[in-house]
Scaffold this motif. Structure first.
Motif, PDB file in Angstrom:
ATOM      1  N   MET A   1       0.839  -1.212   0.000  1.00  0.00           N
ATOM      2  CA  MET A   1       0.000   0.000   0.000  1.00  0.00           C
ATOM      3  C   MET A   1       0.867   1.253   0.000  1.00  0.00           C
ATOM      4  N   GLN A   2       1.861   1.305   0.891  1.00  0.00           N
ATOM      5  CA  GLN A   2       2.880   2.361   0.910  1.00  0.00           C
ATOM      6  C   GLN A   2       2.293   3.777   0.956  1.00  0.00           C
ATOM      7  N   ILE A   3       1.467   4.013   1.970  1.00  0.00           N
ATOM      8  CA  ILE A   3       0.970   5.372   2.198  1.00  0.00           C
ATOM      9  C   ILE A   3       2.130   6.246   2.671  1.00  0.00           C
ATOM     10  N   THR A   4       2.218   7.450   2.158  1.00  0.00           N
ATOM     11  CA  THR A   4       3.320   8.337   2.520  1.00  0.00           C
ATOM     12  C   THR A   4       2.892   9.341   3.592  1.00  0.00           C
ATOM     13  N   LEU A   5       3.882   9.864   4.310  1.00  0.00           N
ATOM     14  CA  LEU A   5       3.600  10.896   5.302  1.00  0.00           C
ATOM     15  C   LEU A   5       3.045  12.150   4.627  1.00  0.00           C
ATOM     16  N   GLN A   6       3.509  12.412   3.422  1.00  0.00           N
ATOM     17  CA  GLN A   6       3.023  13.587   2.700  1.00  0.00           C
ATOM     18  C   GLN A   6       1.530  13.473   2.407  1.00  0.00           C
ATOM     19  N   ARG A  36      -4.412  15.659  -6.076  1.00  0.00           N
ATOM     20  CA  ARG A  36      -3.874  14.371  -6.540  1.00  0.00           C
ATOM     21  C   ARG A  36      -3.409  13.514  -5.363  1.00  0.00           C
ATOM     22  N   ALA A  37      -2.754  14.154  -4.362  1.00  0.00           N
ATOM     23  CA  ALA A  37      -2.287  13.400  -3.195  1.00  0.00           C
ATOM     24  C   ALA A  37      -3.471  12.808  -2.431  1.00  0.00           C
ATOM     25  N   LEU A  38      -4.543  13.578  -2.324  1.00  0.00           N
ATOM     26  CA  LEU A  38      -5.743  13.079  -1.658  1.00  0.00           C
ATOM     27  C   LEU A  38      -6.349  11.919  -2.440  1.00  0.00           C
ATOM     28  N   GLY A  39      -6.351  12.050  -3.753  1.00  0.00           N
ATOM     29  CA  GLY A  39      -6.871  10.969  -4.593  1.00  0.00           C
ATOM     30  C   GLY A  39      -6.049   9.705  -4.481  1.00  0.00           C
ATOM     31  N   ARG A  40      -4.718   9.851  -4.434  1.00  0.00           N
ATOM     32  CA  ARG A  40      -3.839   8.681  -4.298  1.00  0.00           C
ATOM     33  C   ARG A  40      -4.114   7.963  -2.978  1.00  0.00           C
ATOM     34  N   LEU A  41      -4.299   8.746  -1.902  1.00  0.00           N
ATOM     35  CA  LEU A  41      -4.553   8.154  -0.591  1.00  0.00           C
ATOM     36  C   LEU A  41      -5.857   7.359  -0.604  1.00  0.00           C
TER      37      LEU A  41
END
Length: 301
Positions: A1-6, A36-41
């Motif tokens: 899954m690799q969710i990032t801190l960002q 985009r970051a919200l969508g990736r999460l």
């Protein structure tokens, strides 16, 4: 899954600001980048965290549940960074401070420059709220509160006390005369607080022996607003010494009934949820404020 801190930072900031645009400004990113970051999460979690409407963003049930985990993770990372800084005995990172406007203006901000000179690696975020702030909800590290504390879940440290006095400007007294006794106060324009009601109890005895409960002609939720009204000659006010020390020294405001005023002092506390052993930033700031106030008491004329 690799969710990032960002991605976690983006999600919590969007929730805190209630806006993708505002979150982008706070994070110094583009709106499209935050979106985009919200969508990736959401794609990684395979769930919708936020419902987007034309008017606002709203957490879904899954988003509400995930928010706690996201905050805990970010807090753990911050605390790990603090521990490393503490090893060097040098606080660093972001410190979020909350205080009512009068406390922020008269107690906190005059001491910011000397604190930053001593701890240049600490970034400060200052918020002013007239009501009681939920430290966890607002992600506040330390708040400064005047008066008795009702929330037993908070750790508190007394940083000082401040006497309350009845004051008026020389201009007001010249135009309306100086009241000579408690009864004559009813003939004057009294300035008071919208709430809580106990702030409109003045440090004088009525004939019954109780504290004087005034009926203000002008009210405000902010002590700073009341101070400015008094300075402009709008009426008589009762305020804490920490707000009026310079005004009294310069005779912009003069005490009334000095021989009959009861010595009632309001405590000023620093309150926080974290253990200070985990945050050298909180410890260093509270120590700095307490030390400085010990050198210049509020009730000095």
């Amino acid at each position: 899954m690799q969710i990032t801190l960002q991605e976690l930072q983006v999600f919590t900031t969007v929730v805190d600001t209630a806006s993708i645009t505002s979150a982008a400004e706070r994070l110094e990113q583009t709106v499209s980048g935050v979106s985009r970051a919200l969508g990736r999460l959401e794609q990684k979690l395979q769930t919708t965290l936020l419902r987007r409407t034309t008017r606002r963003l709203e957490l879904t049930e899954e988003g509400q549940a995930f928010l706690k985990y996201a905050r805990d993770i970010l807090t753990s990372v911050e605390e790990a960074e603090e521990q490393m800084a503490a090893r060097k005995k040098y606080p660093s990172g972001l410190l979020r401070i909350d205080a009512a406007t009068p406390v922020m203006l008269h107690v906190i901000t005059p001491l910011i420059d000397t604190y930053r000179a001593r701890y240049p690696q600490v970034e400060l975020e200052l918020q002013s709220n007239e009501g009681i702030t939920d430290l966890i909800e607002k992600r506040t590290d330390v708040a400064f509160r005047v008066g008795s504390l009702a929330d037993s879940t908070l750790h508190a440290r007394l940083i000082g006390t401040s006497r309350i006095r009845i004051l008026a400007s020389p201009d007001y007294l010249k135009r309306h005369g100086t009241p000579r006794n408690v009864e004559q106060l009813a003939e004057h324009t009294l300035l008071g607080f919208t709430k809580p009601e106990h702030l409109n109890q003045w440090p004088l005895h009525e004939r019954s022996g109780d504290l004087l409960q005034i009926k203000p002609a002008i009210t405000s939720s902010s002590g700073e607003t009341l101070r400015h009204l008094a300075l402009s000659g709008a009426g008589i006010v009762c305020l804490s010494d920490f707000m009026t020390q310079r005004d009294r020294q310069a005779r912009r405001l003069v005490p009334l009934f000095p021989e009959h005023t009861l010595e009632i002092k309001q405590p000023i506390h620093a309150v926080y949820y974290r253990n200070t052993a985990l945050s050298s930033r909180i410890t260093s700031f509270i120590n700095h404020i307490t030390g400085a106030l010990g050198e210049r008491p509020f009730d000095e004329h």
